[in-house]
Design an enzyme around this catalytic site. Sequence first.
Site, PDB file in Angstrom:
ATOM      1  N   HIS A 176       0.824  -1.218   0.000  1.00 22.40           N
ATOM      2  CA  HIS A 176       0.000   0.000   0.000  1.00 22.40           C
ATOM      3  C   HIS A 176       0.860   1.271   0.000  1.00 22.40           C
ATOM      4  CE1 HIS A 176      -3.750  -2.259   0.714  1.00 22.40           C
ATOM      5  NE2 HIS A 176      -3.024  -3.005   1.536  1.00 22.40           N
ATOM      6  N   ASN A 195     -10.241  -3.411   2.171  1.00 20.76           N
ATOM      7  CA  ASN A 195      -9.918  -3.337   0.755  1.00 20.76           C
ATOM      8  C   ASN A 195     -11.183  -3.055  -0.036  1.00 20.76           C
ATOM      9  OD1 ASN A 195      -7.120  -3.814   0.827  1.00 20.76           O
ATOM     10  ND2 ASN A 195      -7.359  -6.024   0.764  1.00 20.76           N
TER      11      ASN A 195
END
EC number: 1.11.1.6
Length: 553
Positions: free
Chosen positions: A71, A143
């Site tokens: 990320h 997510n």
Amino acid sequence: MAIQQDLAREYSEDRNAKSQDTVYTTSNGAPYPHPYETQRAGNGPLLLQDFHLIDLLSHFDRERIPERVVHAKGSGAHGVYKTTESLEDLCMADIFKEGKECPITIRFSTVGGEAGSHDCARDPRGFSVKFRTEEGNWDMVANNTPVFFLRDPAKFPHFIHTQKRNPQNNLTHADDSTIFWDYLSQNPESIHQVMILMGDRGIPDGFRFMHGYSGHTFKLINKDGEWVYAQMHMKSKQGTKFITQADSASKSPDYAQKDLYEAIERGDHPGWDVSFQTIKAKEAEELWEKQKINIFDLTHVWPQKQFPLRKVGEFFLNENVQNYFAEIEQIAFSPSHLVPGIEPSADPVLQSRLFSYPDTHRHRVGTNYQQLPVNQPRVPYKMANFQRNGSMAFYNQGARPNYISSIEPISFRERSVDLDKTHKQFIGDAITFLSEIRPEDFNAPRALWEKVWDEDAKERFIGNVSGHMANCTEKEIIKRQIGIFREVSEDIASRLEKATGVKGYPGIAGLQFNGTHNGMTKDASLRAANGMAQKPLGSGNQYNGAPYVGTHA
């Protein structure tokens, strides 16, 4: 003297001060006439005594903290959450009382790319929300997909390595997708996420037009000590949109960042509805026994017709950050940042993340990362504990004893959650466990192909997969992956064979995997991962880690 000690700068004052109201100084606060000045010996070398220059260069050399391993590329903003419909019957968390509000910060991100990677990469998106409740910070680290590529926690570092650059040629998947498909073809439980990734949801049209999912199963506990399993969904009020693979090349590398920032600046504040799916312990056992859906499995989903969404609240993003580094790059989320009334389940990947997320923050930002303003809790009581010192210890709790003192005692509150009742319900022996692939793992992907996607979506999927496979240098890997797709649908496999020119395996019954036990083979020599087991697999594999009947004593 005490008055002088109180002249320290307040964070909010510093954050909002205009340049016109400030004076240029060195880092120790001494006014300095010009930032470009340097001291030198006549027209000779520079002087070591020039603290202004040495401090300037030394700080500049250290202006980058390690980027996130996962990320790394992200965007974010601030906003407000509000509970619109009470959840108090299921959860004692103060934030779920009707009308309750709290400030939030959200960070969206891609998963595998580097900090400078493209916003429109075909990749899952992170969707992390920090709820600053009056009982502490609660982080929902989610997510934009309801499932993930794995359900065995030890696989995670290996999987992420395959999403990065090839260690030999240093190429990304755009030029060499071999390691990407090699991992997936050896770990077939990834198939549902692969289909989502290679489908239309693989490139959302910015961050505003995508949903968020906890993926993991948590526990909600009410004031009576009763608990249920739960998964959280955040549904975009803007709806969902996607970008095709072809169109993605025409977008700015910072397309999603720009879209989010400009929408908030013009007052078009994006919002999401917050809902929960819930299931009782016995229902979870029955769900496995009757439908082979494992609520502890990050590759499985709960049928919404059977377990409908219950809306609890909503949030909007209405404020852009003033400083990206301070408010987004340094923000630290963790699924272990929970508040009373919300507890983890036995989901093994969740259990692993409870440790790994705070651990990476301690490495990346520092052991006192929770003291940074963007990470600080906003609670109505004065916080105290016995954690002291360490790097950048700004709030170090003054002269208070750093142990439980009888001379100057700290106060305590009664426990609101009976952890014994909540967590000691499980029975079982200690086992070494690796999951296996089974027919039930293909049910949800098959429904996606047969019942959800129209013909245009199917054609885009085949084009996306075959185009990505074109950069895979090993045909054996493609043959294996097509064999996995064949377990989902013969239609997918035959279309991919035509598109790639590679004849895939007839299925997976004749395959052995290096990362997963094969529960779909009749050949005992192929069942165990890597062929290493010389005895029957452990009893844990009988249920594949699911909560079977009798699990909850």
